[in-house]
Structures are given as structure tokens and as C-alpha cells.
Design an enzyme around this catalytic site. Structure first.
Site, PDB file in Angstrom:
ATOM      1  CG  ASP A 197       9.686  15.199  68.437  1.00  0.00           C
ATOM      2  OD1 ASP A 197      10.208  14.275  67.728  1.00  0.00           O
ATOM      3  OD2 ASP A 197       8.968  16.218  67.923  1.00  0.00           O
ATOM      4  CB  SER A 218      10.561   8.448  65.032  1.00  0.00           C
ATOM      5  OG  SER A 218      10.590   9.311  66.013  1.00  0.00           O
ATOM      6  CE1 TYR A 260      10.313  11.593  57.823  1.00  0.00           C
ATOM      7  CE2 TYR A 260       9.982  13.530  59.090  1.00  0.00           C
ATOM      8  CZ  TYR A 260       9.975  12.377  58.918  1.00  0.00           C
ATOM      9  OH  TYR A 260       9.701  11.625  60.065  1.00  0.00           O
ATOM     10  CG  ASP A 297       5.870  12.176  68.268  1.00  0.00           C
ATOM     11  OD1 ASP A 297       5.566  13.344  68.546  1.00  0.00           O
ATOM     12  OD2 ASP A 297       6.071  11.532  67.273  1.00  0.00           O
ATOM     13  CE  LYS A 326      11.449   8.847  60.421  1.00  0.00           C
ATOM     14  NZ  LYS A 326      11.351   8.793  61.755  1.00  0.00           N
ATOM     15  CG  ASP A 373       5.691  17.275  69.890  1.00  0.00           C
ATOM     16  OD1 ASP A 373       5.950  18.261  70.371  1.00  0.00           O
ATOM     17  OD2 ASP A 373       5.645  17.048  68.701  1.00  0.00           O
TER      18      ASP A 373
END
Length: 616
Positions: A113, A102, A238, A115, A229, A168
Site C-alpha cells: 500500500d 515504505s 513485523y 501511505d 523487513k 492509507d
């Protein structure tokens, strides 16, 4: 000469518009004034709903990423020096940080968070250098909290919070001695001589970059994706992990609609999203581009060659090599729930276009606990919070398997609806969490009144599977039991209230209308004797009736929750701290189990009855 002059005077041909996707667009129409107005209303609603982060949070994320880049570079340089490379190689040693998900797509919200992928040289490996040495470096930093590694995940990941920002972090070692700062990760050459986990790690970034290249209007895509979303989270669908769709799945679905309507505004795209996927036949794959196979040894989605690709319920194909089905987790039950929710969204959007509804109506919360009468409750317990985060991830990633096993063992007559949200009781001191799966009979299924579902073997099989865990520690436990709606713990409801007075009155009226006199009250999950009949026939007949009504039986000493075991052993659970684990047969978890049993003891009697009573 005349012909030449006439041809030179003719107007030039208009440029051929670029085609996005594998087929031509369904419509090239642009927005009307009403569409523009609805788009502004939608954007204002999304902003008022808090989906956009502040400038301060954006700046903080950029600062964290900058710090992380420098830490990763220093880590690689230190390993290069340690391994005896020349001073020049040490000076050139480098690691490059990419983002995906995202954040890369530009649709992240406050608190989301990041990625991220670290790409390093060939001599820096994942097993020792990343998950041991870098983990130790992070562990010694005061800015880093909630640090944990998941090396056995499908995509190995290190999770951490850096200065409060959740990250992450993946790692990929590519076949280069020096990784340049301008490395083009979209080039297929980065996949040369890498293993499967590395290819999966790299593809997160490559897919995100390709999506942005394949949509006609990036800003319209982002607004539409934010909307979809948000809707999916509100409607409880989701989660790729438990069998629904995750962020990348929804992004691919929205991108395909953008290709089909390249000139549409966000409000038009949202409406057409539900219209297209209400009609879509999911036996057909959804693709943003043609599938390519560069024959580097990786498996590419192809149902003609691969048996497992033929049994997927839904196929949403990633747009880069190796092309994979990103929605392989979807089951028959979760596909049914997804299509139902999309149909509801379509109806609401039609009403919005007729000015009979507002955007807020589309984003109403799905009342999960009001839509089912029976549930499986999965309690996850660990000795401390660090162990709990690891153990919870293990259980949550396998809830999909539990739903498949239940449907398998009941021949599809019992349908499951896993709820993606985790619930915690603020009054409990131990590290714990609960998940719920809604249960109902398959609609239209003809069954006998005496038929029952015995899920003892199913539960034991699931518990055995999750217990085969190399990172298991004493105190890691999972308990599964059946509860009815009225037995759902209050902490799962907002403000601790189960039902409003109006909901209780409505439910009472429904029960009265469906259960008159001595007639039998039939629920979605079975047959229940009426209250008058039970009172009249006495205790002996009541016992017989219960035996006939028992649809779900999962009572077994080694499968029940700790509070049930405590009541069965006359309080011995409270007195003994050295407890044999029902999951592993190992001894441990002393104080944690005693504490958990004490906190949950108040629910012992009702929970025991829930195992034997009719699912209604």
C-alpha cells in the site's frame, strides 16, 4: 616572509568527514572482495524473492497518485467556493499530497500500500470535510473500492483502493490560507497551531524525509532495509500493532547501523545489524540525532520528566520534533521474542560469512504452530465484509492489551507470543478471521503441580473493553478460547496440512522419551498424567487427575465461541436467529450467527474439551 612562504607551500588539510549520528562511527572500513560478492548474492536473492515491483506497477502507482492529487485539489477548491471566498482565493486554493512509509523510503514491494498525507488549508477540517465530504466523493467513484474511514484511530486515516492500488490517506489542516506546492514539510513551522492528531499525521512524512537525510548512503540503506523487513516478516515479528516492530521501527534501526558503518556494503550492514542489536542494551534509547524541543506544546520523549517514558521496554526515538518513542508498544514478552530472533539472525550471518550457510537460510519461515503446544484462538466475526474490516482493525489493535492482561493476571508466569498473521477459512461464507497467541510457562519458573491459570476474568475484561465501541453494529462479535496444537484448524497451515509425517514421527518419539511407564509427563505448560496411569486408575481417579491438571480455565457461557454455545443449548443456536450477543448484550447478527454456528459446529466437542483440558 619565509614562514609565510613555507605555509603557503604546505598541502591542504583533508576535509573532515561528516559525522552521522550522535556518536562517531564504529568503523570506516569499506567492503572486501568477499563482501562485494556476498552483496551481489543478497541482491539477487531479494530480486528472485519478488521484493521489487515491475516497471508497469511503478507507472501505475505514479498514475494513481497523479489522479489522487487532482481529486484533492478539486475537493479543496469546491469547499473554498462553497464557503464564500473570493474568486482569487478559489483559484489559489490548493492541497498538497505527500507520501511516507515504505513508498517514500523506496523499499516498497509489489502490491504494497501507499501511505499518503494530504495537507490542506486552515478552513478545511478533518471531521466533516475529510471524513464526510471527501469520503462521499470517493464513494461515488467507480475506481474506488474497499473504502472505509477510521476517524478514531491514533492517527485518523481513510483507507481505500484506487484502481487496485491500496492507499492509507491521512489529512492535516495547517495554519495557512493557501498551501503552496513547494511547502517544506520538514520545517517545524508547519506544526504551529495544530492539534495532536494533525502533528502525528504530519510527522509520518517528516520522519521519512529526515531518515533519508541522516544516512550516509541511501541505496545501501534501502537494500539493507528491504532485507531486514523481509526477514522480520518471515520470522513473524513485523507488526507494531500487536507489540513487535513495524516499518518505521525497522527503518530507524537500520539507519542507525548505517551511521555506525558509513562505508559498509549491504551484506556487511545486514551482518552488523544483528551483531549490534544482539549486544544493545535496550534500556538505552536508540537515536539518529539529538532530541530537540521547540516548545510548541507537544510532549517530547523524556524519561526524566515523563513517568510513562520510563516504563517503556524499548525506546526507538523518531528524529524530528516532537521526538517520540516509536516502539512504545513493545512488551516484555515481545522484546524477549525480538531478541531471540535477532540472536538467531546473528548466528546465521556468521555462518554465511564462513561460507557455511546461504542467504536463504536467514529467511526461513518461523514455524509458529510447531513451537508452542497451547494457544489462545481469537475469532472475529461480522455481518458483512465492510463491518468485518472495521471490527477486525478494532480487535487487532487491542491484541497487545490482551497479552499484557494475561501476563498481568498470571503474575508473569504465563508468557504470550502473539502471531501477526490473520487466518481465514475459505469454506466459511461469513465475514470472519482468526488470530492466535502462543502460550508457555516462563522458563525457569518454579510452580506447583496443582497450580492453574484461571483466565475467565481476563477474557471477560478484554471482551468488555473492545465492546465499548461507538461504531459497533449488530453482528460484530469476538470469541476467545484455548486450543491445543492438535486442535489447530487445518486452514492455518499451507495447503491444509498440519504436520508432515516426519514431524509427526519426531513428535511421537519426543513424547515416548519423555513419558515412560507410570512416570508423569511434564510439558511446558503443565503436568499431564500418563496414559497408562489414567487407564489403571479408572474414571473416578481420572476425574480427580483432570482437576489437578487444569492450568487454564476460561470456560464461561458468555465467553465461549458460538459453536460451543450451540452444543450447550442442544442446537438452539441453529434454530434461533435472534441471538443475544455475548459481547454486547445486544440482539442482532441473526443470519450471520446462524451461518457461523453451522459452519463451526463440527468443532464443538473438541473446542469444549479444549477449555478444560491441560495446556500441553
Amino acid at each position: 616572509m619565509v614562514t609565510s612562504d613555507s605555509s603557503s607551500d604546505s598541502p591542504p588539510l583533508p576535509p573532515i568527514p561528516k559525522q552521522y549520528g550522535v556518536i562517531k562511527p564504529l568503523s570506516l572500513s569499506g567492503p572486501t572482495d568477499a563482501d562485494i560478492r556476498r552483496t551481489k548474492e543478497l541482491e539477487k536473492f531479494l530480486e528472485d524473492s519478488g521484493l521489487y515491483e515491475s516497471a508497469e506497477e511503478t507507472a501505475k502507482r505514479e498514475h494513481v497518485l497523479s489522479r489522487l492529487k487532482q481529486i484533492l485539489k478539486d475537493w479543496v477548491k469546491g469547499l473554498t467556493r462553497l464557503r464564500g471566498y473570493s474568486d482569487q482565493v478559489v483559484e489559489d486554493a490548493n492541497a498538497v499530497l505527500y507520501t511516507f512509509g515504505s513508498y517514500r523510503l523506496g523499499v516498497h514491494g509489489p502490491g504494497a500500500d501507499i501511505d499518503a498525507l494530504c495537507v490542506g488549508p486552515s478552513y478545511v477540517n478533518r471531521e466533516e470535510d475529510f471524513f464526510f465530504i471527501l469520503h462521499k466523493i470517493f464513494a461515488g467513484m467507480k475506481e474506488v473500492t474497499e473504502l472505509r474511514s477510521v476517524p478514531d484511530a491514533h492517527v485518523p486515516v481513510m483507507k481505500l483502493k484506487f484502481d487496485g492500488v491500496s492507499i492509507d490517506l491521512l489529512y492535516a489542516s495547517i495554519s495557512l490560507l493557501v498551501v503552496p506546492d513547494n511547502l517544506d514539510i520538514s520545517n517545524v513551522s508547519v506544526l504551529y497551531n495544530v492539534d495532536e492528531p494533525t502533528a502525528r499525521s504530519l510527522n509520518g512524512c517528516r520522519v521519512a524525509d529526515q531518515i533519508l537525510k541522516l544516512v550516509p548512503n541511501v541505496e545501501n540503506f534501502r537494500t539493507t532495509l528491504r532485507c531486514v523487513k523481509f526477514w522480520a516478516k518471515k520470522r513473524g515479528i513485523y507488526s507494531n500493532m500487536i507489540g513487535f516492530l513495524g516499518g518505521i521501527n525497522w527503518a530507524l534501526l537500520v539507519a542507525r547501523v548505517c551511521q555506525l558503518y558509513p562505508n559498509a556494503s549491504p551484506s556487511m550492514l545486514v551482518s552488523r545489524f544483528y551483531r549490534v542489536y544482539t549486544l544493545w542494551r535496550w534500556s538505552n534509547p536508540l537515536m539518529l540525532c539529538e532530541i530537540e524541543d521547540f516548545e510548541l506544546g507537544f510532549s517530547v520523549w523524556d524519561p526524566r520528566k515523563n513517568h510513562w517514558d520510563r516504563i517503556h521496554q524499548m525506546a526507538i526515538i523518531t528524529p524530528v520534533y516532537p521526538c517520540m518513542n516509536s516502539s512504545y508498544n513493545v512488551s516484555a514478552s515481545t522484546l524477549r521474542i525480538l531478541t531471540e530472533q535477532i540472536q538467531i539472525g546473528k548466528r546465521i550471518c556468521e555462518e554465511i560469512e564462513l561460507n557455511k550457510a546461504h542467504w536463504g537460510d536467514l529467511f526461513e519461515d518461523y514455524l509458529f504452530f510447531e513451537n508452542y503446544k497451547s494457544f489462545l484462538q481469537i475469532d472475529v466475526i461480522a455481518a458483512n465484509m465492510d463491518d468485518f474490516l472495521v471490527w477486525k482493525g478494532r480487535i487487532e489493535s487491542r491484541l497487545r492489551q490482551l497479552t499484557l492482561m494475561v501476563e498481568r493476571d498470571t503474575n508473569g508466569k504465563l508468557q504470550c507470543h502473539p502471531h501477526p498473521q490473520e487466518y481465514r477459512d475459505s469454506f466459511k461464507q461469513c465475514a470472519h478471521g482468526s488470530f492466535f497467541i502462543g502460550l508457555q510457562r516462563k522458563q525457569g519458573e518454579v510452580t506447583q503441580e496443582t497450580e492453574q491459570f484461571d483466565m475467565r476474568g481476563t477474557v471477560d475484561e478484554f471482551r468488555h473493553q473492545v465492546s465499548m465501541y461507538s461504531y459497533w453494529r449488530p453482528g460484530m462479535e469476538v470469541y476467545i478460547y484455548h486450543v491445543r496444537r492438535k486442535q489447530i484448524p487445518p486452514y492455518v497451515f499451507s495447503e491444509g496440512y498440519k504436520q508432515t509425517r516426519q514431524q509427526k514421527l519426531s513428535q511421537l518419539q519426543n513424547e515416548k522419551s519423555s513419558c515412560r511407564g507410570d512416570e508423569v509427563c511434564r510439558s511446558a505448560l503443565g503436568v499431564e498424567c500418563s496414559k497408562k496411569r489414567r487407564e489403571r486408575e479408572g474414571s473416578e481417579e481420572e476425574h480427580k487427575c483432570r482437576n489437578k491438571r487444569q492450568l487454564v480455565s476460561i470456560q464461561r457461557a458468555d465467553s465461549v465461541a458460538p459453536e460451543i454455545l450451540g452444543s450447550q443449548r442442544s442446537g438452539s443456536l441453529m434454530k434461533e436467529c435472534n441471538i443475544v450477543s455475548p459481547t454486547n448484550g445486544k440482539t442482532g447478527g441473526g443470519n450471520g450467527f446462524c451461518q457461523a454456528g453451522a459452519i463451526l459446529a463440527s468443532r464443538a466437542i473438541s473446542s469444549m474439551l479444549a477449555w478444560n483440558k491441560l495446556m500441553s
